[in-house]
Design a protein around this motif. Sequence first.
Motif, mmCIF file in Angstrom:
data_model
loop_
_atom_site.group_PDB
_atom_site.id
_atom_site.type_symbol
_atom_site.label_atom_id
_atom_site.label_comp_id
_atom_site.label_asym_id
_atom_site.label_seq_id
_atom_site.Cartn_x
_atom_site.Cartn_y
_atom_site.Cartn_z
ATOM 1 N N LEU A 47 79.218 66.387 12.004
ATOM 2 C CA LEU A 47 78.564 67.038 11.122
ATOM 3 C C LEU A 47 78.269 68.642 11.516
ATOM 4 O O LEU A 47 78.841 69.663 11.001
ATOM 5 N N LEU A 48 77.747 68.713 12.725
ATOM 6 C CA LEU A 48 77.872 70.203 13.484
ATOM 7 C C LEU A 48 79.191 70.833 13.488
ATOM 8 O O LEU A 48 79.168 72.034 13.236
ATOM 9 N N LYS A 49 80.118 70.075 14.058
ATOM 10 C CA LYS A 49 81.404 70.773 14.298
ATOM 11 C C LYS A 49 82.247 71.099 12.896
ATOM 12 O O LYS A 49 82.543 72.250 12.853
ATOM 13 N N ALA A 50 81.687 70.484 11.752
ATOM 14 C CA ALA A 50 82.438 70.872 10.475
ATOM 15 C C ALA A 50 81.559 71.961 9.815
ATOM 16 O O ALA A 50 82.431 73.040 9.340
ATOM 17 N N VAL A 51 80.319 72.010 10.116
ATOM 18 C CA VAL A 51 79.689 73.133 9.692
ATOM 19 C C VAL A 51 79.830 74.616 10.635
ATOM 20 O O VAL A 51 80.157 75.620 9.725
ATOM 21 N N LEU A 52 80.437 74.456 11.587
ATOM 22 C CA LEU A 52 80.745 75.625 12.457
ATOM 23 C C LEU A 52 82.260 75.776 12.689
ATOM 24 O O LEU A 52 82.567 76.723 12.966
ATOM 25 N N GLY A 53 82.902 75.139 11.605
ATOM 26 C CA GLY A 53 84.366 75.281 11.505
ATOM 27 C C GLY A 53 85.139 74.982 12.525
ATOM 28 O O GLY A 53 86.304 75.350 12.507
ATOM 29 N N LEU A 54 84.826 74.226 13.407
ATOM 30 C CA LEU A 54 85.422 73.553 14.584
ATOM 31 C C LEU A 54 86.408 72.446 14.474
ATOM 32 O O LEU A 54 87.130 72.297 15.026
ATOM 33 N N ILE A 55 86.265 71.822 13.251
ATOM 34 C CA ILE A 55 87.161 70.757 12.708
ATOM 35 C C ILE A 55 87.168 71.068 11.310
ATOM 36 O O ILE A 55 86.495 71.493 10.482
ATOM 37 N N PRO A 56 88.503 70.561 10.750
ATOM 38 C CA PRO A 56 88.675 70.693 9.411
ATOM 39 C C PRO A 56 88.099 69.753 8.612
ATOM 40 O O PRO A 56 87.965 68.734 8.903
ATOM 41 N N ILE A 57 87.847 70.270 7.328
ATOM 42 C CA ILE A 57 87.349 69.305 6.567
ATOM 43 C C ILE A 57 87.991 68.832 5.052
ATOM 44 O O ILE A 57 88.923 69.527 4.878
ATOM 45 N N ILE A 72 76.076 79.149 4.878
ATOM 46 C CA ILE A 72 75.103 79.560 5.756
ATOM 47 C C ILE A 72 74.474 80.746 5.510
ATOM 48 O O ILE A 72 75.179 81.900 5.219
ATOM 49 N N TYR A 73 73.233 80.736 5.174
ATOM 50 C CA TYR A 73 72.465 81.809 4.598
ATOM 51 C C TYR A 73 73.319 82.365 3.160
ATOM 52 O O TYR A 73 73.558 83.695 3.082
ATOM 53 N N GLY A 74 73.805 81.650 2.579
ATOM 54 C CA GLY A 74 74.634 82.032 1.281
ATOM 55 C C GLY A 74 75.803 82.620 1.543
ATOM 56 O O GLY A 74 77.049 82.737 0.461
ATOM 57 N N GLY A 75 76.465 82.673 2.930
ATOM 58 C CA GLY A 75 77.835 82.937 2.819
ATOM 59 C C GLY A 75 78.755 81.948 3.899
ATOM 60 O O GLY A 75 78.101 80.711 4.162
ATOM 61 N N SER A 76 79.646 82.159 4.356
ATOM 62 C CA SER A 76 80.583 81.318 5.173
ATOM 63 C C SER A 76 80.149 81.366 6.427
ATOM 64 O O SER A 76 79.442 82.596 7.022
ATOM 65 N N TYR A 77 80.442 80.427 7.576
ATOM 66 C CA TYR A 77 80.308 80.477 9.011
ATOM 67 C C TYR A 77 80.837 81.947 9.373
ATOM 68 O O TYR A 77 80.159 82.538 10.177
ATOM 69 N N ARG A 78 81.877 82.300 9.014
ATOM 70 C CA ARG A 78 82.780 83.418 9.707
ATOM 71 C C ARG A 78 81.767 84.760 9.171
ATOM 72 O O ARG A 78 81.657 85.548 10.197
ATOM 73 N N GLU A 79 81.476 84.704 8.125
ATOM 74 C CA GLU A 79 80.355 85.932 7.592
ATOM 75 C C GLU A 79 79.051 86.057 8.293
ATOM 76 O O GLU A 79 78.382 87.197 8.590
ATOM 77 N N ASN A 135 68.952 80.043 1.849
ATOM 78 C CA ASN A 135 68.317 79.022 2.696
ATOM 79 C C ASN A 135 69.483 78.998 3.979
ATOM 80 O O ASN A 135 70.479 79.268 3.942
ATOM 81 N N PRO A 136 68.867 78.620 5.281
ATOM 82 C CA PRO A 136 69.817 78.655 6.327
ATOM 83 C C PRO A 136 71.158 77.892 6.094
ATOM 84 O O PRO A 136 72.145 78.354 6.779
ATOM 85 N N LEU A 137 71.025 76.709 5.513
ATOM 86 C CA LEU A 137 72.034 75.986 5.773
ATOM 87 C C LEU A 137 72.147 75.036 4.305
ATOM 88 O O LEU A 137 71.144 74.417 3.880
ATOM 89 N N GLN A 138 73.379 75.148 3.574
ATOM 90 C CA GLN A 138 73.300 74.273 2.446
ATOM 91 C C GLN A 138 74.934 73.636 2.528
ATOM 92 O O GLN A 138 75.742 74.298 2.612
#
Length: 254
Positions: free
Chosen positions: A48-58, A65-72, A5-8
Amino acid sequence: MLNSNPLQVNNLTVAYQKKPVLNAVSFVIPSGKLIGILGPNGAGKSTLLKAVLGLIPIVDGEVKIYGGSYREQRKNVGYVPQRESVDWDFPTNALDVVMMGRYGHLGWFRRPGASERKLATECLDKVGMKDYAGRQISQLSGGQQQRVFLARALAQNANLYFMDEPFAGVDATTEKAIIQLLHDLKNQGKTVLVVHHDLSTVREYFDHVILLNGDLVAEGPTEVTFTPENLQKTYGGRLALLQDFVTVPVGTVQ
Protein backbone atom coordinates in the motif's frame (compact mmCIF):
# COMPACT_ATOMS: atom_id res chain seq x y z
CA MET A 1 -1.99 26.22 2.61
CA LEU A 2 -2.99 22.56 2.23
CA ASN A 3 -6.78 22.43 2.24
CA SER A 4 -7.39 18.94 0.83
CA ASN A 5 -7.22 15.67 2.76
CA PRO A 6 -3.64 14.40 3.10
CA LEU A 7 -4.43 11.11 1.39
CA GLN A 8 -7.30 9.79 -0.67
CA VAL A 9 -7.15 6.28 -2.14
CA ASN A 10 -9.84 5.23 -4.63
CA ASN A 11 -10.30 1.59 -5.72
CA LEU A 12 -6.56 0.90 -5.54
CA THR A 13 -5.68 -2.51 -6.98
CA VAL A 14 -2.14 -3.90 -7.06
CA ALA A 15 -0.94 -7.30 -8.29
CA TYR A 16 2.38 -9.12 -8.34
CA GLN A 17 2.74 -11.43 -11.36
CA LYS A 18 -1.02 -11.22 -11.92
CA LYS A 19 -1.73 -12.26 -8.32
CA PRO A 20 -3.84 -9.57 -6.57
CA VAL A 21 -2.27 -8.13 -3.42
CA LEU A 22 -4.61 -5.18 -2.87
CA ASN A 23 -8.22 -5.38 -4.07
CA ALA A 24 -10.09 -2.13 -4.80
CA VAL A 25 -8.97 -0.44 -1.58
CA SER A 26 -10.55 2.95 -0.87
CA PHE A 27 -10.25 5.32 2.08
CA VAL A 28 -9.72 8.98 2.97
CA ILE A 29 -7.29 9.99 5.72
CA PRO A 30 -8.05 13.09 7.81
CA SER A 31 -5.32 15.57 8.65
CA GLY A 32 -3.24 15.59 11.82
CA LYS A 33 -3.66 11.93 12.76
CA LEU A 34 -1.25 9.18 13.79
CA ILE A 35 -2.47 6.17 11.83
CA GLY A 36 -1.58 2.51 12.23
CA ILE A 37 -1.78 0.20 9.21
CA LEU A 38 -2.48 -3.28 10.57
CA GLY A 39 -2.88 -6.75 9.13
CA PRO A 40 -1.26 -10.19 8.91
CA ASN A 41 1.89 -10.94 6.93
CA GLY A 42 1.17 -10.70 3.22
CA ALA A 43 -1.85 -8.44 3.76
CA GLY A 44 -0.47 -5.72 1.48
CA LYS A 45 0.57 -3.16 4.10
CA SER A 46 3.98 -2.31 2.64
CA THR A 47 2.54 -2.68 -0.85
CA LEU A 48 0.00 0.00 0.00
CA LEU A 49 2.73 2.48 0.94
CA LYS A 50 4.82 1.70 -2.14
CA ALA A 51 1.82 2.03 -4.44
CA VAL A 52 0.84 5.37 -2.93
CA LEU A 53 4.41 6.62 -3.40
CA GLY A 54 4.62 5.42 -6.99
CA LEU A 55 7.37 2.91 -6.18
CA ILE A 56 5.42 0.03 -7.76
CA PRO A 57 2.87 0.03 -10.59
CA ILE A 58 -0.84 -0.20 -9.90
CA VAL A 59 -3.39 -2.19 -11.86
CA ASP A 60 -6.27 0.18 -11.26
CA GLY A 61 -7.39 3.02 -9.04
CA GLU A 62 -6.24 6.48 -8.09
CA VAL A 63 -4.18 8.08 -5.33
CA LYS A 64 -4.49 11.74 -4.37
CA ILE A 65 -2.12 13.46 -1.96
CA TYR A 66 -3.45 16.84 -0.89
CA GLY A 67 -5.63 16.73 -3.97
CA GLY A 68 -2.78 16.12 -6.43
CA SER A 69 -0.43 13.39 -7.59
CA TYR A 70 2.57 12.24 -5.58
CA ARG A 71 4.83 13.85 -8.16
CA GLU A 72 3.09 17.18 -7.61
CA GLN A 73 3.16 16.87 -3.83
CA ARG A 74 6.55 15.22 -3.35
CA LYS A 75 7.88 18.04 -1.16
CA ASN A 76 5.03 17.46 1.27
CA VAL A 77 5.78 13.74 1.70
CA GLY A 78 8.35 11.95 3.88
CA TYR A 79 9.09 8.21 3.76
CA VAL A 80 10.90 5.80 6.07
CA PRO A 81 11.29 2.42 4.33
CA GLN A 82 11.75 -0.96 6.00
CA ARG A 83 15.26 -1.16 7.39
CA GLU A 84 15.79 -4.50 5.64
CA SER A 85 15.25 -2.86 2.23
CA VAL A 86 18.17 -0.43 2.65
CA ASP A 87 21.76 -1.12 1.54
CA TRP A 88 23.51 -0.33 4.81
CA ASP A 89 26.93 -1.07 3.27
CA PHE A 90 26.66 2.01 1.06
CA PRO A 91 29.73 4.14 1.95
CA THR A 92 28.21 7.21 3.58
CA ASN A 93 27.88 8.62 7.07
CA ALA A 94 24.83 9.44 9.16
CA LEU A 95 24.92 13.19 8.47
CA ASP A 96 25.02 12.67 4.69
CA VAL A 97 22.05 10.28 4.89
CA VAL A 98 20.02 12.90 6.71
CA MET A 99 21.00 15.64 4.24
CA MET A 100 19.59 13.44 1.46
CA GLY A 101 16.22 14.37 2.89
CA ARG A 102 16.73 17.89 1.57
CA TYR A 103 17.21 16.94 -2.08
CA GLY A 104 13.49 17.21 -2.79
CA HIS A 105 13.64 20.86 -1.78
CA LEU A 106 17.02 21.64 -3.37
CA GLY A 107 16.73 19.71 -6.60
CA TRP A 108 19.29 17.09 -7.57
CA PHE A 109 21.77 19.53 -9.13
CA ARG A 110 22.17 21.89 -6.19
CA ARG A 111 24.48 20.68 -3.47
CA PRO A 112 23.48 21.03 0.20
CA GLY A 113 25.11 23.97 1.90
CA ALA A 114 25.75 25.14 5.45
CA SER A 115 22.07 25.69 6.22
CA GLU A 116 21.19 22.12 5.14
CA ARG A 117 24.08 20.76 7.18
CA LYS A 118 22.87 22.69 10.24
CA LEU A 119 19.31 21.40 9.79
CA ALA A 120 20.54 17.82 9.35
CA THR A 121 22.59 18.09 12.54
CA GLU A 122 19.54 19.40 14.41
CA CYS A 123 17.45 16.48 13.13
CA LEU A 124 20.09 14.00 14.27
CA ASP A 125 20.05 15.69 17.66
CA LYS A 126 16.27 15.25 17.91
CA VAL A 127 16.63 11.49 17.54
CA GLY A 128 19.64 11.27 19.89
CA MET A 129 22.18 10.64 17.12
CA LYS A 130 24.11 13.92 16.90
CA ASP A 131 27.27 12.32 18.31
CA TYR A 132 27.18 9.76 15.50
CA ALA A 133 26.98 12.26 12.62
CA GLY A 134 30.34 11.22 11.17
CA ARG A 135 29.87 7.50 11.74
CA GLN A 136 29.50 5.22 8.71
CA ILE A 137 25.95 3.85 8.62
CA SER A 138 27.27 0.29 8.32
CA GLN A 139 28.85 0.72 11.77
CA LEU A 140 25.56 1.62 13.47
CA SER A 141 23.26 -0.77 15.28
CA GLY A 142 19.81 -1.54 13.88
CA GLY A 143 18.13 0.90 16.24
CA GLN A 144 20.67 3.62 15.45
CA GLN A 145 20.16 3.11 11.72
CA GLN A 146 16.43 3.46 12.19
CA ARG A 147 16.92 6.71 14.09
CA VAL A 148 19.07 8.07 11.26
CA PHE A 149 16.32 7.36 8.75
CA LEU A 150 13.80 9.05 11.01
CA ALA A 151 16.12 12.07 11.15
CA ARG A 152 16.21 12.05 7.35
CA ALA A 153 12.41 12.11 7.28
CA LEU A 154 12.41 15.03 9.72
CA ALA A 155 14.83 16.89 7.47
CA GLN A 156 12.31 16.62 4.65
CA ASN A 157 10.02 18.86 6.73
CA ALA A 158 7.01 17.11 5.22
CA ASN A 159 3.34 17.33 6.11
CA LEU A 160 2.53 13.68 5.40
CA TYR A 161 4.79 10.84 6.51
CA PHE A 162 4.79 7.15 5.59
CA MET A 163 6.77 4.79 7.84
CA ASP A 164 7.16 1.10 7.08
CA GLU A 165 7.65 -0.85 10.32
CA PRO A 166 9.77 1.77 12.13
CA PHE A 167 9.67 -0.28 15.35
CA ALA A 168 10.94 -3.53 13.81
CA GLY A 169 14.13 -4.81 15.43
CA VAL A 170 14.68 -1.86 17.76
CA ASP A 171 15.13 -1.93 21.51
CA ALA A 172 12.59 -0.58 24.01
CA THR A 173 14.46 2.70 24.46
CA THR A 174 14.54 3.37 20.73
CA GLU A 175 10.87 2.43 20.34
CA LYS A 176 9.94 4.88 23.09
CA ALA A 177 11.98 7.62 21.40
CA ILE A 178 10.37 6.89 18.03
CA ILE A 179 6.79 6.99 19.29
CA GLN A 180 7.51 10.25 21.12
CA LEU A 181 8.83 11.70 17.87
CA LEU A 182 5.71 10.54 16.00
CA HIS A 183 3.44 12.14 18.59
CA ASP A 184 5.48 15.35 18.32
CA LEU A 185 4.90 15.34 14.56
CA LYS A 186 1.17 14.82 15.06
CA ASN A 187 1.05 17.65 17.60
CA GLN A 188 2.58 19.90 14.93
CA GLY A 189 -0.36 19.08 12.66
CA LYS A 190 1.48 16.49 10.59
CA THR A 191 -0.18 13.27 9.40
CA VAL A 192 1.73 10.02 9.94
CA LEU A 193 0.89 6.55 8.57
CA VAL A 194 2.78 3.66 10.16
CA VAL A 195 2.86 -0.02 9.18
CA HIS A 196 2.70 -1.78 12.55
CA HIS A 197 2.56 -5.34 13.89
CA ASP A 198 2.31 -5.19 17.68
CA LEU A 199 -1.42 -5.22 18.50
CA SER A 200 -0.72 -4.69 22.20
CA THR A 201 0.44 -1.09 21.60
CA VAL A 202 -2.15 0.00 19.03
CA ARG A 203 -4.48 1.79 21.45
CA GLU A 204 -1.56 3.56 23.11
CA TYR A 205 0.18 4.61 19.89
CA PHE A 206 -2.50 5.41 17.31
CA ASP A 207 -5.69 7.47 17.18
CA HIS A 208 -6.71 6.07 13.77
CA VAL A 209 -6.26 2.63 12.18
CA ILE A 210 -6.48 0.93 8.79
CA LEU A 211 -7.18 -2.82 8.96
CA LEU A 212 -6.02 -4.55 5.83
CA ASN A 213 -5.92 -8.08 4.46
CA GLY A 214 -5.82 -7.74 0.68
CA ASP A 215 -9.19 -6.00 0.97
CA LEU A 216 -9.83 -3.06 3.27
CA VAL A 217 -11.52 -4.59 6.34
CA ALA A 218 -12.11 -1.37 8.29
CA GLU A 219 -10.73 2.14 8.69
CA GLY A 220 -11.44 4.85 11.24
CA PRO A 221 -10.78 6.12 14.78
CA THR A 222 -9.04 3.52 16.93
CA GLU A 223 -11.67 3.47 19.68
CA VAL A 224 -14.43 2.36 17.29
CA THR A 225 -12.43 0.47 14.65
CA PHE A 226 -9.91 -1.58 16.64
CA THR A 227 -12.49 -4.08 17.87
CA PRO A 228 -12.44 -7.88 18.32
CA GLU A 229 -14.95 -8.25 15.48
CA ASN A 230 -12.82 -6.30 13.01
CA LEU A 231 -9.65 -8.00 14.17
CA GLN A 232 -11.26 -11.40 13.64
CA LYS A 233 -12.18 -10.36 10.09
CA THR A 234 -8.63 -9.15 9.51
CA TYR A 235 -6.59 -11.95 11.05
CA GLY A 236 -9.03 -14.87 10.91
CA GLY A 237 -7.81 -18.03 12.64
CA ARG A 238 -4.45 -16.39 13.33
CA LEU A 239 -6.11 -14.06 15.83
CA ALA A 240 -6.24 -16.88 18.39
CA LEU A 241 -2.47 -16.56 18.68
CA LEU A 242 -2.83 -12.83 19.35
CA GLN A 243 -5.77 -12.77 21.78
CA ASP A 244 -3.60 -12.25 24.85
CA PHE A 245 -2.22 -9.06 23.33
CA VAL A 246 -5.53 -7.45 22.38
CA THR A 247 -7.03 -5.40 25.16
CA VAL A 248 -10.73 -4.68 24.91
CA PRO A 249 -12.02 -1.58 26.73
CA VAL A 250 -14.78 -1.96 29.27
CA GLY A 251 -18.20 -1.76 27.62
CA THR A 252 -17.08 -3.06 24.23
CA VAL A 253 -19.54 -5.53 22.74
CA GLN A 254 -17.79 -8.79 21.77
